[in-house]
Design a protein around this motif. Structure first.
Motif, PDB file in Angstrom:
ATOM      1  N   GLY A  13       0.815  -1.217   0.000  1.00 58.46           N
ATOM      2  CA  GLY A  13       0.000   0.000   0.000  1.00 58.46           C
ATOM      3  C   GLY A  13       0.843   1.258   0.000  1.00 58.46           C
ATOM      4  O   GLY A  13       0.517   2.240  -0.679  1.00 58.46           O
ATOM      5  N   SER A  14       1.919   1.231   0.761  1.00 58.17           N
ATOM      6  CA  SER A  14       2.775   2.424   0.789  1.00 58.17           C
ATOM      7  C   SER A  14       3.460   2.618  -0.563  1.00 58.17           C
ATOM      8  O   SER A  14       3.629   3.754  -1.025  1.00 58.17           O
ATOM      9  N   TRP A  15       3.874   1.541  -1.215  1.00 58.94           N
ATOM     10  CA  TRP A  15       4.473   1.654  -2.549  1.00 58.94           C
ATOM     11  C   TRP A  15       3.449   2.149  -3.566  1.00 58.94           C
ATOM     12  O   TRP A  15       3.753   2.965  -4.420  1.00 58.94           O
ATOM     13  N   TRP A  16       2.243   1.654  -3.472  1.00 57.82           N
ATOM     14  CA  TRP A  16       1.188   2.080  -4.379  1.00 57.82           C
ATOM     15  C   TRP A  16       0.896   3.567  -4.195  1.00 57.82           C
ATOM     16  O   TRP A  16       0.739   4.309  -5.162  1.00 57.82           O
ATOM     17  N   HIS A  17       0.842   4.001  -2.950  1.00 49.32           N
ATOM     18  CA  HIS A  17       0.576   5.411  -2.648  1.00 49.32           C
ATOM     19  C   HIS A  17       1.697   6.296  -3.193  1.00 49.32           C
ATOM     20  O   HIS A  17       1.442   7.349  -3.796  1.00 49.32           O
ATOM     21  N   ALA A  18       2.937   5.891  -3.012  1.00 46.26           N
ATOM     22  CA  ALA A  18       4.072   6.669  -3.515  1.00 46.26           C
ATOM     23  C   ALA A  18       4.048   6.736  -5.045  1.00 46.26           C
ATOM     24  O   ALA A  18       4.327   7.793  -5.629  1.00 46.26           O
ATOM     25  N   ALA A  19       3.714   5.638  -5.682  1.00 48.45           N
ATOM     26  CA  ALA A  19       3.653   5.613  -7.145  1.00 48.45           C
ATOM     27  C   ALA A  19       2.524   6.507  -7.657  1.00 48.45           C
ATOM     28  O   ALA A  19       2.683   7.214  -8.654  1.00 48.45           O
ATOM     29  N   ALA A  20       1.390   6.499  -6.978  1.00 52.57           N
ATOM     30  CA  ALA A  20       0.263   7.329  -7.390  1.00 52.57           C
ATOM     31  C   ALA A  20       0.613   8.811  -7.266  1.00 52.57           C
ATOM     32  O   ALA A  20       0.281   9.614  -8.139  1.00 52.57           O
ATOM     33  N   GLN A  21       1.309   9.189  -6.209  1.00 50.45           N
ATOM     34  CA  GLN A  21       1.692  10.590  -6.044  1.00 50.45           C
ATOM     35  C   GLN A  21       2.753  10.998  -7.052  1.00 50.45           C
ATOM     36  O   GLN A  21       2.762  12.127  -7.529  1.00 50.45           O
ATOM     37  N   ALA A  22       3.638  10.109  -7.385  1.00 51.26           N
ATOM     38  CA  ALA A  22       4.687  10.417  -8.356  1.00 51.26           C
ATOM     39  C   ALA A  22       4.076  10.678  -9.726  1.00 51.26           C
ATOM     40  O   ALA A  22       4.570  11.510 -10.482  1.00 51.26           O
ATOM     41  N   GLN A  23       3.005   9.980 -10.058  1.00 49.20           N
ATOM     42  CA  GLN A  23       2.358  10.180 -11.350  1.00 49.20           C
ATOM     43  C   GLN A  23       1.594  11.489 -11.394  1.00 49.20           C
ATOM     44  O   GLN A  23       1.393  12.066 -12.460  1.00 49.20           O
ATOM     45  N   GLN A  24       1.164  11.990 -10.262  1.00 45.97           N
ATOM     46  CA  GLN A  24       0.412  13.232 -10.221  1.00 45.97           C
ATOM     47  C   GLN A  24       1.309  14.459 -10.330  1.00 45.97           C
ATOM     48  O   GLN A  24       0.843  15.527 -10.711  1.00 45.97           O
ATOM     49  N   GLU A  25       2.597  14.344 -10.031  1.00 48.87           N
ATOM     50  CA  GLU A  25       3.499  15.480 -10.116  1.00 48.87           C
ATOM     51  C   GLU A  25       3.711  15.867 -11.566  1.00 48.87           C
ATOM     52  O   GLU A  25       3.698  15.036 -12.463  1.00 48.87           O
ATOM     53  N   ASP A  26       3.927  17.150 -11.794  1.00 52.45           N
ATOM     54  CA  ASP A  26       4.144  17.673 -13.144  1.00 52.45           C
ATOM     55  C   ASP A  26       5.541  17.301 -13.624  1.00 52.45           C
ATOM     56  O   ASP A  26       6.527  17.758 -13.050  1.00 52.45           O
ATOM     57  N   PRO A  27       5.651  16.481 -14.670  1.00 52.10           N
ATOM     58  CA  PRO A  27       6.977  16.076 -15.140  1.00 52.10           C
ATOM     59  C   PRO A  27       7.743  17.225 -15.796  1.00 52.10           C
ATOM     60  O   PRO A  27       8.949  17.192 -15.916  1.00 52.10           O
ATOM     61  N   GLU A  28       7.054  18.276 -16.223  1.00 52.71           N
ATOM     62  CA  GLU A  28       7.692  19.408 -16.875  1.00 52.71           C
ATOM     63  C   GLU A  28       8.082  20.503 -15.890  1.00 52.71           C
ATOM     64  O   GLU A  28       8.563  21.551 -16.304  1.00 52.71           O
ATOM     65  N   ALA A  29       7.868  20.276 -14.605  1.00 54.52           N
ATOM     66  CA  ALA A  29       8.192  21.284 -13.604  1.00 54.52           C
ATOM     67  C   ALA A  29       9.694  21.521 -13.582  1.00 54.52           C
ATOM     68  O   ALA A  29      10.492  20.596 -13.667  1.00 54.52           O
ATOM     69  N   ALA A  30      10.073  22.777 -13.470  1.00 50.22           N
ATOM     70  CA  ALA A  30      11.491  23.143 -13.443  1.00 50.22           C
ATOM     71  C   ALA A  30      12.098  22.753 -12.096  1.00 50.22           C
ATOM     72  O   ALA A  30      11.430  22.825 -11.064  1.00 50.22           O
ATOM     73  N   PRO A  31      13.363  22.373 -12.087  1.00 57.25           N
ATOM     74  CA  PRO A  31      14.017  22.053 -10.815  1.00 57.25           C
ATOM     75  C   PRO A  31      14.146  23.301  -9.949  1.00 57.25           C
ATOM     76  O   PRO A  31      14.111  24.426 -10.438  1.00 57.25           O
ATOM     77  N   ASP A  32      14.312  23.089  -8.687  1.00 54.93           N
ATOM     78  CA  ASP A  32      14.461  24.171  -7.727  1.00 54.93           C
ATOM     79  C   ASP A  32      15.710  24.996  -8.068  1.00 54.93           C
ATOM     80  O   ASP A  32      16.764  24.450  -8.386  1.00 54.93           O
ATOM     81  N   LEU A  33      15.605  26.320  -7.994  1.00 58.11           N
ATOM     82  CA  LEU A  33      16.725  27.182  -8.358  1.00 58.11           C
ATOM     83  C   LEU A  33      17.917  27.012  -7.422  1.00 58.11           C
ATOM     84  O   LEU A  33      19.066  27.101  -7.851  1.00 58.11           O
ATOM     85  N   ASP A  34      17.663  26.756  -6.148  1.00 53.02           N
ATOM     86  CA  ASP A  34      18.766  26.533  -5.215  1.00 53.02           C
ATOM     87  C   ASP A  34      19.557  25.288  -5.598  1.00 53.02           C
ATOM     88  O   ASP A  34      20.781  25.274  -5.511  1.00 53.02           O
ATOM     89  N   PHE A  35      18.846  24.261  -6.032  1.00 56.31           N
ATOM     90  CA  PHE A  35      19.498  23.025  -6.450  1.00 56.31           C
ATOM     91  C   PHE A  35      20.349  23.266  -7.695  1.00 56.31           C
ATOM     92  O   PHE A  35      21.480  22.807  -7.791  1.00 56.31           O
TER      93      PHE A  35
END
Length: 81
Positions: A13-35
């Motif tokens: 369940g925890s793996w499924w939850h993590a995978a579901a949240q990872a799919q919801q994140e915007d793949p085109e989002a820019a990396p953090d400027l500090d990073f």
């Protein structure tokens, strides 16, 4: 046996939850400027990477020269026969 089943279900369940949240994140989002700033500072100050790159280029050039020399030696041997 029940404890093992419950542990497996919780872990799955925890793996499924993590995978579901990872799919919801915007793949085109820019990396953090500090990073990005950290990466840039690290790459600029590290001369070791530049030395390694130069070393690899020298090794490749030497290998190419050796290949050309051995090829010309073979051609010379063929002509002398």
């Amino acid at each position: 046996m029940r404890r093992l089943t419950l542990t497996a279900l919780a872990l799955g369940g925890s793996w499924w939850h993590a995978a579901a949240q990872a799919q919801q994140e915007d793949p085109e989002a820019a990396p953090d400027l500090d990073f990005l700033e950290y990466l840039g500072a690290w790459a600029e100050d590290d001369d070791e990477w530049l030395a390694i790159e130069q070393w690899q280029k020298e090794i490749a050039a030497e290998a190419e020269e050796d290949a050309e020399e051995s090829e010309s030696e073979r051609e010379d041997d063929d002509e002398s026969e």
